[in-house]
Design a protein around this motif. Structure first.
Motif, mmCIF file in Angstrom:
data_model
loop_
_atom_site.group_PDB
_atom_site.id
_atom_site.type_symbol
_atom_site.label_atom_id
_atom_site.label_comp_id
_atom_site.label_asym_id
_atom_site.label_seq_id
_atom_site.Cartn_x
_atom_site.Cartn_y
_atom_site.Cartn_z
ATOM 1 N N SER A 1 0.852 -1.188 0.000
ATOM 2 C CA SER A 1 0.000 0.000 0.000
ATOM 3 C C SER A 1 0.882 1.231 0.000
ATOM 4 O O SER A 1 1.880 1.309 0.717
ATOM 5 C CB SER A 1 -0.901 0.043 1.226
ATOM 6 N N LEU A 2 0.468 2.214 -0.828
ATOM 7 C CA LEU A 2 1.236 3.449 -0.944
ATOM 8 C C LEU A 2 0.334 4.621 -0.617
ATOM 9 O O LEU A 2 -0.893 4.544 -0.719
ATOM 10 C CB LEU A 2 1.756 3.629 -2.364
ATOM 11 N N ASP A 3 1.002 5.719 -0.266
ATOM 12 C CA ASP A 3 0.291 6.960 -0.056
ATOM 13 C C ASP A 3 0.791 7.948 -1.115
ATOM 14 O O ASP A 3 1.977 8.276 -1.170
ATOM 15 C CB ASP A 3 0.581 7.488 1.349
ATOM 16 N N VAL A 4 -0.126 8.400 -2.007
ATOM 17 C CA VAL A 4 0.245 9.359 -3.039
ATOM 18 C C VAL A 4 -0.492 10.653 -2.769
ATOM 19 O O VAL A 4 -1.687 10.747 -3.024
ATOM 20 C CB VAL A 4 -0.102 8.820 -4.440
ATOM 21 N N HIS A 5 0.222 11.633 -2.248
ATOM 22 C CA HIS A 5 -0.387 12.923 -1.899
ATOM 23 C C HIS A 5 -1.687 12.709 -1.122
ATOM 24 O O HIS A 5 -2.714 13.321 -1.428
ATOM 25 C CB HIS A 5 -0.633 13.768 -3.150
ATOM 26 N N GLY A 6 -1.675 11.792 -0.184
ATOM 27 C CA GLY A 6 -2.841 11.547 0.660
ATOM 28 C C GLY A 6 -3.837 10.565 0.101
ATOM 29 O O GLY A 6 -4.819 10.235 0.761
ATOM 30 N N ILE A 7 -3.612 10.094 -1.121
ATOM 31 C CA ILE A 7 -4.549 9.149 -1.715
ATOM 32 C C ILE A 7 -3.971 7.741 -1.610
ATOM 33 O O ILE A 7 -2.828 7.519 -2.013
ATOM 34 C CB ILE A 7 -4.798 9.508 -3.195
ATOM 35 N N PRO A 8 -4.720 6.798 -1.075
ATOM 36 C CA PRO A 8 -4.185 5.431 -0.967
ATOM 37 C C PRO A 8 -4.147 4.729 -2.328
ATOM 38 O O PRO A 8 -5.094 4.863 -3.118
ATOM 39 C CB PRO A 8 -5.179 4.749 -0.023
ATOM 40 N N MET A 9 -3.046 4.015 -2.582
ATOM 41 C CA MET A 9 -2.912 3.271 -3.834
ATOM 42 C C MET A 9 -2.202 1.974 -3.539
ATOM 43 O O MET A 9 -1.603 1.806 -2.481
ATOM 44 C CB MET A 9 -2.095 4.063 -4.848
ATOM 45 N N THR A 10 -2.235 1.048 -4.512
ATOM 46 C CA THR A 10 -1.540 -0.223 -4.308
ATOM 47 C C THR A 10 -0.674 -0.534 -5.524
ATOM 48 O O THR A 10 -0.929 -0.051 -6.631
ATOM 49 C CB THR A 10 -2.534 -1.386 -4.120
ATOM 50 N N VAL A 11 0.359 -1.316 -5.294
ATOM 51 C CA VAL A 11 1.176 -1.896 -6.374
ATOM 52 C C VAL A 11 1.502 -3.321 -5.963
ATOM 53 O O VAL A 11 1.492 -3.627 -4.762
ATOM 54 C CB VAL A 11 2.496 -1.117 -6.618
ATOM 55 N N PRO A 12 1.822 -4.192 -6.926
ATOM 56 C CA PRO A 12 2.238 -5.536 -6.539
ATOM 57 C C PRO A 12 3.493 -5.447 -5.676
ATOM 58 O O PRO A 12 4.420 -4.692 -5.997
ATOM 59 C CB PRO A 12 2.532 -6.214 -7.875
ATOM 60 N N ALA A 13 3.526 -6.178 -4.576
ATOM 61 C CA ALA A 13 4.648 -6.087 -3.636
ATOM 62 C C ALA A 13 5.967 -6.455 -4.296
ATOM 63 O O ALA A 13 7.024 -5.908 -3.983
ATOM 64 C CB ALA A 13 4.384 -7.003 -2.437
ATOM 65 N N ALA A 14 5.930 -7.341 -5.277
ATOM 66 C CA ALA A 14 7.155 -7.816 -5.929
ATOM 67 C C ALA A 14 7.857 -6.720 -6.716
ATOM 68 O O ALA A 14 9.056 -6.804 -6.976
ATOM 69 C CB ALA A 14 6.814 -8.988 -6.854
ATOM 70 N N SER A 15 7.095 -5.643 -7.094
ATOM 71 C CA SER A 15 7.722 -4.623 -7.930
ATOM 72 C C SER A 15 8.463 -3.571 -7.110
ATOM 73 O O SER A 15 9.122 -2.702 -7.666
ATOM 74 C CB SER A 15 6.656 -3.948 -8.807
ATOM 75 N N LEU A 16 8.373 -3.616 -5.765
ATOM 76 C CA LEU A 16 9.039 -2.615 -4.932
ATOM 77 C C LEU A 16 10.554 -2.724 -5.027
ATOM 78 O O LEU A 16 11.103 -3.815 -4.919
ATOM 79 C CB LEU A 16 8.636 -2.796 -3.463
ATOM 80 N N PRO A 17 11.237 -1.596 -5.246
ATOM 81 C CA PRO A 17 12.703 -1.655 -5.166
ATOM 82 C C PRO A 17 13.093 -1.829 -3.705
ATOM 83 O O PRO A 17 12.528 -1.155 -2.837
ATOM 84 C CB PRO A 17 13.158 -0.302 -5.720
ATOM 85 N N GLY A 18 13.975 -2.741 -3.429
ATOM 86 C CA GLY A 18 14.311 -3.110 -2.050
ATOM 87 C C GLY A 18 14.765 -1.925 -1.215
ATOM 88 O O GLY A 18 15.552 -1.091 -1.638
ATOM 89 N N GLY A 19 14.207 -1.841 -0.013
ATOM 90 C CA GLY A 19 14.734 -0.875 0.950
ATOM 91 C C GLY A 19 14.111 0.505 0.941
ATOM 92 O O GLY A 19 13.952 1.106 1.988
#
Lengths: 311, 374
Positions: B256-274
């Motif tokens: 789960s991400l926060d984009v300027h206060g708006i909640p969004m999602t991305v597949p966890a596998a695509s996150l750059p580590g760290g």
């Protein structure tokens, strides 16, 4: 016509075009006048002189005497041949010296390019006569060359060099001066800029990427020179050799100042016939013969080099 | 060199340093035999220098270049079985077309150079101009002669230095297809240098994106476009919308991400580590304008005002102003659906799997202006 209806001046346009078309011809007039007065008129008078008989005291009459040509040729063919040989050797030497020099100035001299070009032209700042006389002090028996050899204990090299020249007939005794060798040296030196400048302007335009392309296509530097650089530089080579050979063949200063009675060139003969022997018809005939030989040479040479479309 | 096929071009640790300027900085690259490989980057990124080092026209200051097991780093250009199609073609003006094409064959003493050269001219459909001089041909024809002159030697590697740069757009498109066809027909390794991302994507099996002397990313066009690994790659290959995002929580599948206060999602596998500060990237054509009340569950959605509408023919491009000031680019196919009006408020949505995430330590505009400059 569409144009006339648009401009509304149907007559003005063609008249202006005609006047515009005449401008280039008007600009030619001074040059043409110059050529007529100083080239065509003397040529015609020279041609007519060569066919007249008589002498200076009693005047000349036109007799269409073509025998003068045959006589002049049979008497002076050795000088004529010698002139062509000396000029030919000098031309080859200027090419051998001038080509690497022009290449260096065009591609390797960096910011010294203009300075080096000035140096090439620098000899013209002094008189032709003085430059040629300078070679007497270089080649003389106790001249610069001999001095250097003596001081550096390399006179054995100079002696060997002289032996070599003697073997091929370029000097007749132990003197370097007053020999065919000295005359050819003078000719080579005096006409070198005429070789270097056209070669430089040609080589400077050479696209270096073509040399890279040749290398990329398996040509070693020597092969790239033979198959790409040399053929592309032919217009420069032709221009340079013509500018050197033609005046060198008619030159007489070098032979007068650096040669001997055994190195007499055709220019000297013409000079003597005109100014000392006062045999105007022979002098005029010789001038014409030399001119015809050179024109024939130029035509065959340019055809052989196949550079008409490249020039 | 173990593990590489006999004809692979391998660059290991290759650098080229001029007095104070590093043109190519420690590049490692394996270009498989028979592939169509593109070196893509803005002007001055070192791609041409890399190419010239492979050709032997420049010497690397460090590293080695080999073809299969042969180290060719120190060999002269004329000793390498590598040929180049030069940017300005560099055809020999004093030779006719046949002699130009036969140049390499005759240098190597190939006996039947004439039929081989004619065959190469037929390959580029120029056999009928064999007796003409280069200056009598059009730019497109000269380009094909340059190609034939290189292909005829059947080099281990054929290098193309911006070969289509001088052609007009229509001809360039034709030649792209033509080049690809010829490459498949002769099966040689083509290494193609270009600054045109579209050209690279059209032709190449594999693209290496270069910037400032370094390799940014190497991959097939699809992967590079869908999953860029840097903001430079994201902006240089096509357009990207980059949104500042903070990681709020990570489960097995979804982050789960926060984009300027708006909640969004991305597949966890695509996150750059760290990294916890991110750029969330989404391509303009992946964003859909959706009607109010039809938001499907699982979509990331945003609202904004249409500030510009440009009709592109097959598609329409919108600029949508976000509440935080930045504008998003959205491209919709002209598939008959009604177009959004200028000034209207719209809802945007996209499938989380269609986005990509990048470490926020990078400049969001890297590579973007460069595309416009070219």
């Amino acid at each position: 016509m569409a144009v006339t209806t648009l401009t509304g001046a149907p007559v003005a346009a063609p008249r202006r075009a005609r006047r515009g078309a005449a401008v280039p011809y008007l600009l030619l007039v001074p040059g043409l006048l110059w050529l007529v007065v100083f080239f065509v008129v003397p040529m015609v008078s020279l041609a007519s002189q060569s066919l007249q008989t008589g002498d200076v005291d009693n005047g000349y009459t036109m007799t269409w005497n073509f025998a003068t040509y045959a006589d002049a040729l049979s008497t002076y063919w050795p000088q004529l041949l010698r002139s062509l040989i000396y000029a030919g050797i000098a031309t080859l030497l200027t090419l051998a010296l001038g080509y690497p020099l022009a290449w260096f100035i065009a591609h390797r001299s960096g910011r010294y390019k203009n300075f080096l070009l000035v140096l090439v032209i620098a000899p013209f700042f002094t008189s032709f006569l003085i430059r040629t006389l300078a070679w007497q002090t270089i080649l003389g028996d106790s001249g610069l060359l001999a001095q250097i050899a003596l001081r550096t204990h390399t006179d054995f090299l100079l002696t060997g060099f002289k032996e070599g020249l003697k073997a091929v007939g370029l000097i007749n005794n132990d003197q370097l001066l007053f020999s065919p060798f000295a005359v050819i040296c003078g000719l080579t030196y005096n006409f070198l800029p005429f070789m270097v400048l056209p070669l430089y302007s040609n080589l400077e335009r050479l696209d270096h990427r073509l040399v890279e392309a040749a290398g990329d296509l398996y040509a070693s530097p020597v092969q790239a020179f033979r198959r790409v650089i040399w053929p592309l530089s032919l217009p420069g080579v032709v221009a340079g050799t013509l500018l050197t050979f033609i005046p060198a063949a008619g030159d007489y200063i070098n032979s007068v100042l650096l040669g001997s009675t055994r190195t007499v060139m055709i220019g000297q003969v013409i000079d003597a016939q005109f100014l000392r022997v006062l045999d105007y018809p022979t002098a005029a005939a010789l001038s014409f013969i030399l001119m015809l030989i050179i024109v024939a040479f130029v035509i065959t040479y340019v055809r052989r080099a196949g550079t008409e479309e490249l020039v | 060199m173990a593990g590489h096929a006999s004809g692979d071009l391998v660059l290991s640790g290759v650098s080229r340093v001029y007095d104070t300027f590093t043109a190519v900085d420690n590049i490692d690259l394996v270009i498989p035999q028979g592939s169509f490989f593109a070196l893509l980057g803005p002007s001055g990124c070192g791609k041409t220098t890399t190419l010239r080092m492979v050709a032997g026209l420049e010497q690397p200051t460090a590293g080695t270049i080999s073809i299969g097991d042969h180290d060719i780093t120190a060999t002269k250009p004329y000793q390498r079985n590598v040929n180049t199609v030069f940017q300005n073609y560099a055809l020999f003006p004093h030779l006719d077309i046949l002699d130009n094409v036969a140049f390499g064959l005759r240098q190597r003493g190939v006996k039947d150079w004439k039929p081989k050269a004619m065959e190469a001219l037929e390959l580029v459909e120029l056999a009928h101009v064999a007796k003409k001089k280069p200056t009598q041909l059009s730019g497109g024809m000269q380009q094909r002669v340059a190609l034939a002159r290189a292909v005829v030697n059947r080099p281990d590697v054929l290098l193309l230095d911006e070969p289509l740069g001088a052609l007009d757009l229509k001809l360039r498109r034709q030649m792209q297809i033509e080049l690809k066809r010829i490459q498949q027909e002769v099966g040689l390794t083509f290494v193609h240098v270009t600054h045109d991302q579209e050209e690279a994507m059209t032709m190449a099996d594999t693209i290496a994106v270069m910037n400032a002397g370094k390799l940014q990313q190497v991959g097939d066009p699809g992967t590079l476009y869908e999953k860029p690994e840097s903001t430079f790659a994201a902006n240089f290959l096509g357009q990207s919308n980059l949104l500042r995002a903070t990681v709020k929580g990570v489960s097995a599948e979804i982050a789960s991400l926060d984009v300027h206060g708006i909640p969004m999602t991305v597949p966890a596998a695509s996150l750059p580590g760290g990294a916890s500060e991110l750029w969330l990237g989404i391509r303009p054509e992946k964003v859909r304008i959706i009607s109010e009340g039809t938001e499907a569950a699982g979509l990331n959605t945003l609202r904004g005002e249409v500030t510009d509408v440009s009709f592109l023919g097959v598609a329409t491009q919108y600029l949508i102003a976000m509440p935080w000031g930045r504008e998003l680019t959205v491209v919709q196919q002209n598939d008959g659906m009604p177009r959004a009006a200028l000034g209207s408020n719209v809802c945007l949505g996209w499938v989380p799997a269609n986005s990509f995430v990048l470490d926020a330590s990078q400049d969001a505009d890297a590579g973007a202006q460069l595309v416009e400059d070219e």
